[in-house]
Design a protein around this motif. Structure first.
Motif, mmCIF file in Angstrom:
data_model
loop_
_atom_site.group_PDB
_atom_site.id
_atom_site.type_symbol
_atom_site.label_atom_id
_atom_site.label_comp_id
_atom_site.label_asym_id
_atom_site.label_seq_id
_atom_site.Cartn_x
_atom_site.Cartn_y
_atom_site.Cartn_z
ATOM 1 N N THR A 86 -1.663 23.657 -48.560
ATOM 2 C CA THR A 86 -1.360 22.583 -47.620
ATOM 3 C C THR A 86 0.063 22.090 -47.833
ATOM 4 O O THR A 86 0.389 21.611 -48.936
ATOM 5 N N LEU A 106 4.466 27.695 -43.410
ATOM 6 C CA LEU A 106 3.278 26.868 -43.205
ATOM 7 C C LEU A 106 3.718 25.492 -42.743
ATOM 8 O O LEU A 106 4.582 24.853 -43.348
ATOM 9 N N THR A 107 3.098 25.046 -41.667
ATOM 10 C CA THR A 107 3.298 23.676 -41.207
ATOM 11 C C THR A 107 2.004 22.876 -41.261
ATOM 12 O O THR A 107 2.028 21.643 -41.269
ATOM 13 N N THR A 108 0.860 23.579 -41.300
ATOM 14 C CA THR A 108 -0.444 22.932 -41.452
ATOM 15 C C THR A 108 -1.205 23.646 -42.562
ATOM 16 O O THR A 108 -0.788 24.690 -43.072
ATOM 17 N N GLN A 109 -2.344 23.095 -42.920
ATOM 18 C CA GLN A 109 -3.147 23.667 -44.008
ATOM 19 C C GLN A 109 -3.659 25.053 -43.633
ATOM 20 O O GLN A 109 -4.139 25.265 -42.510
ATOM 21 N N PRO A 140 3.099 16.639 -45.622
ATOM 22 C CA PRO A 140 3.394 16.237 -44.231
ATOM 23 C C PRO A 140 4.898 15.982 -44.019
ATOM 24 O O PRO A 140 5.565 15.363 -44.833
ATOM 25 N N CYS A 157 4.074 21.777 -51.394
ATOM 26 C CA CYS A 157 2.737 22.032 -50.867
ATOM 27 C C CYS A 157 1.712 21.850 -51.973
ATOM 28 O O CYS A 157 2.039 21.829 -53.159
ATOM 29 N N LYS A 159 -6.712 27.121 -50.535
ATOM 30 C CA LYS A 159 -6.172 26.238 -49.508
ATOM 31 C C LYS A 159 -4.740 25.857 -49.893
ATOM 32 O O LYS A 159 -4.516 25.283 -50.959
ATOM 33 N N ARG A 168 8.142 21.803 -44.156
ATOM 34 C CA ARG A 168 7.677 23.157 -43.871
ATOM 35 C C ARG A 168 7.796 23.998 -45.142
ATOM 36 O O ARG A 168 8.830 23.964 -45.825
#
Length: 445
Positions: free
Chosen positions: A64, A109-112, A67, A14, A62, A70
């Motif tokens: 993130t 976390l899968t998205t920001q 992509p 991430c 933040k 996970r």
């Protein structure tokens, strides 16, 4: 928002970024957080956000995930830390400030994820400092906790400067020192406390000179002391050096001192930072004789940081005092004006009044230098008047044509009318000292 930090965390799969919001005072004035540029240990310039005590430090973290992957974690938090680290205990800092904000509970976390934080009205009593023996640093530490020793920790440093109240103006520093029957000098500094953009003013007066001096210089020395008691360790470094005399002085000569502190990398004087170290500053007067022996005398001064808005702007540019305006190249010149100029050339401007200009015009300014009749180059028209205009003290009995006191008074009045500063310490007599102390003699100050 001002994006300041960013880092790629490979093991956590991430990206962690930290964005700072301007503090209340910065947002009201400049609209963005002030920054400061400093040299690091590798002599590279780095830019950090600048804060002061009682500021609110807020922003957003933040996190993130990359992509397609996970990122699981056991919690995300941000800390505001203040640390003192000594050179003798490198790697083991002493924390004097620690504040924590939990940003997210355990999860994945899968998205920001944008996680705001705020530390309101933080009291940061010590300024940031980098020295050879100690350093004071502040940082924001973001921690993404993970199992199996894979926690991600990222530090983002910022700088702190705290203005100080102006200390009370004390008396001038005067001291008479020397070597018995060889050298006696009296030095005087305007005061003992200066701010970061100040100028050190003073003079050196030679009462007795029986050794052959080559030159004299002034140094600003910084002394760091870490530890306490028998374990205390001190180290000094020269942060400024300025030559104020080149050549052998004579008895009764006075050397003016004017040293600006603005160009040098200085910090305020620190008495006792977290009971770990202190920083003191000294003015070191060094005299070197023809055999390269060094005689020195140190005097401690106090440096402080004042409010930025109270700083006095630099004076407007003006012509040097020796640069005089020339008379007009064209125009009628009366015989009386020509005769007056010829007589002033012979007798000096101090002994002959200027003639009235023809046709009601303005009289041209008289030059402080006139040509020698023997062709030896320019020479002073009136030594006492020129010395008074330049702020020097003349030895007794060295006046030119006319009254030296009258010329000095006229020069001082002209300087006052022009809005210039009065000559430094002109006309003051050295105060007798109750006792004399010998100067240090060694190979290094």
């Amino acid at each position: 928002m001002n994006k300041l930090f960013g880092s790629l965390v490979g093991s956590a799969a991430c990206t962690v970024q930290l964005e700072l919001r301007p503090s209340g005072a910065a947002a009201a004035t400049a609209g963005s957080q002030p920054t400061v540029s400093l040299k690091n240990k590798r002599d590279e310039m780095e830019t950090m956000p600048l804060f002061c005590s009682k500021d609110t430090i807020s922003g957003e973290v933040k996190v993130t995930p990359i992509p397609g992957k996970r990122a699981d974690h056991q919690g995300i938090r941000v800390q505001l830390l203040g640390e003192v680290e000594l050179a003798s205990e490198r790697g083991h800092p002493h924390q004097f400030l620690s504040l924590v904000r939990d940003l997210a509970p355990p999860g994945d976390l899968t998205t920001q994820a944008s996680l705001p934080f705020e530390f309101g009205s933080v009291e940061m009593q010590y300024e940031s400092y980098r020295g050879s023996q100690a350093q004071v640093r502040y940082l924001l530490r973001v921690t993404v906790s993970r199992g199996m020793g894979q926690s991600v920790v990222k530090d983002h440093a910022f700088w702190v400067r705290n203005p100080q109240p102006t200390p009370a103006a004390g008396p001038p520093i005067k001291m008479e020192v020397g070597i018995e029957d060889c050298l006696h000098i009296e030095f005087e500094y305007e005061r003992g406390a200066y701010h970061m953009q100040d100028t050190v003013l003073g003079r050196i007066h030679f009462l007795l000179v029986r050794i052959k001096l080559k030159h004299m210089e002034l140094e600003i020395r910084r002394r760091e002391t870490s530890g306490a008691g028998s374990a205390a360790k001190s180290e000094s470094e020269t942060v400024a050096k300025y030559e104020i005399m080149d050549g052998a002085p004579v008895r009764g000569e006075s050397i003016p001192i004017r040293l600006s502190l603005r160009p040098y990398d200085l910090s305020p004087s620190y008495a006792n930072v977290f009971n770990k170290f202190s920083v003191r500053y000294f003015i070191n007067l060094v005299l070197v004789d023809e055999e390269d022996r060094r005689y020195f005398k140190q005097q401690e001064i106090t440096l402080y940081r004042r409010e930025e808005e109270e700083e006095v702007p630099p004076p407007a540019a003006r012509l040097p005092r020796r640069m005089v305006s020339l008379p007009p190249a064209s125009g009628p010149t009366s015989p009386s004006a020509s005769a007056a100029a010829a007589m002033a050339h012979t007798m000096g401007p101090a002994s002959f009044p200027a003639a009235a200009p023809a046709n009601g015009g303005a009289a041209p300014a008289a030059s402080p230098l006139d040509s020698s009749p023997l062709g030896a180059g320019p020479r002073p028209a009136s030594q006492a008047g020129l010395a008074a205009a330049e702020g020097h003290l003349m030895p007794s009995g060295s006046g030119g044509n006319g009254s030296s006191s009258a010329a000095a008074a006229a020069a001082a009045a002209a300087a006052a009318d022009a809005g210039e500063d009065a000559p430094l310490l002109a006309g003051q007599q050295p105060a007798p000292a109750a006792a004399s102390s010998s100067l240090g003699d060694g190979s290094a100050a």
